[in-house]
Design an enzyme around this catalytic site. Structure first.
Site: not given
Length: 78
Positions: A11, A14
């Site tokens: 994501c 991340c």
């Protein structure tokens, strides 16, 4: 050498944590081995319920948020 791992499924948070962790290590001039872990089973093996998570030398330092570069630097220096 520090082992830095970012646990997450890829994501935006991340990816941001991965960038900031590498930047912190480079700013400090330390040698490091970086790994991005996206396998859910491996993430769960660390006991992490919220991603992204930052693991340094096998120890989960933070999960569910993206710390600042300065905060990551402190974690790397511990």
């Amino acid at each position: 050498m520090k082992k830095i791992q970012v646990l997450g499924t890829g994501c935006a948070k991340c990816n941001k944590l991965a960038e900031e962790a590498v930047r912190a290590a480079m700013d400090l001039g330390i040698k490091y081995d970086f790994e991005k872990v996206s396998d859910i089973q491996k993430i769960m093996a660390y006991g992490v319920m919220m991603t992204p998570a930052l693991v340094i030398d096998g120890v989960v330092k933070t999960s569910g948020k993206v710390p600042s570069v300065d905060e990551i630097k402190k974690m790397l220096q511990e």
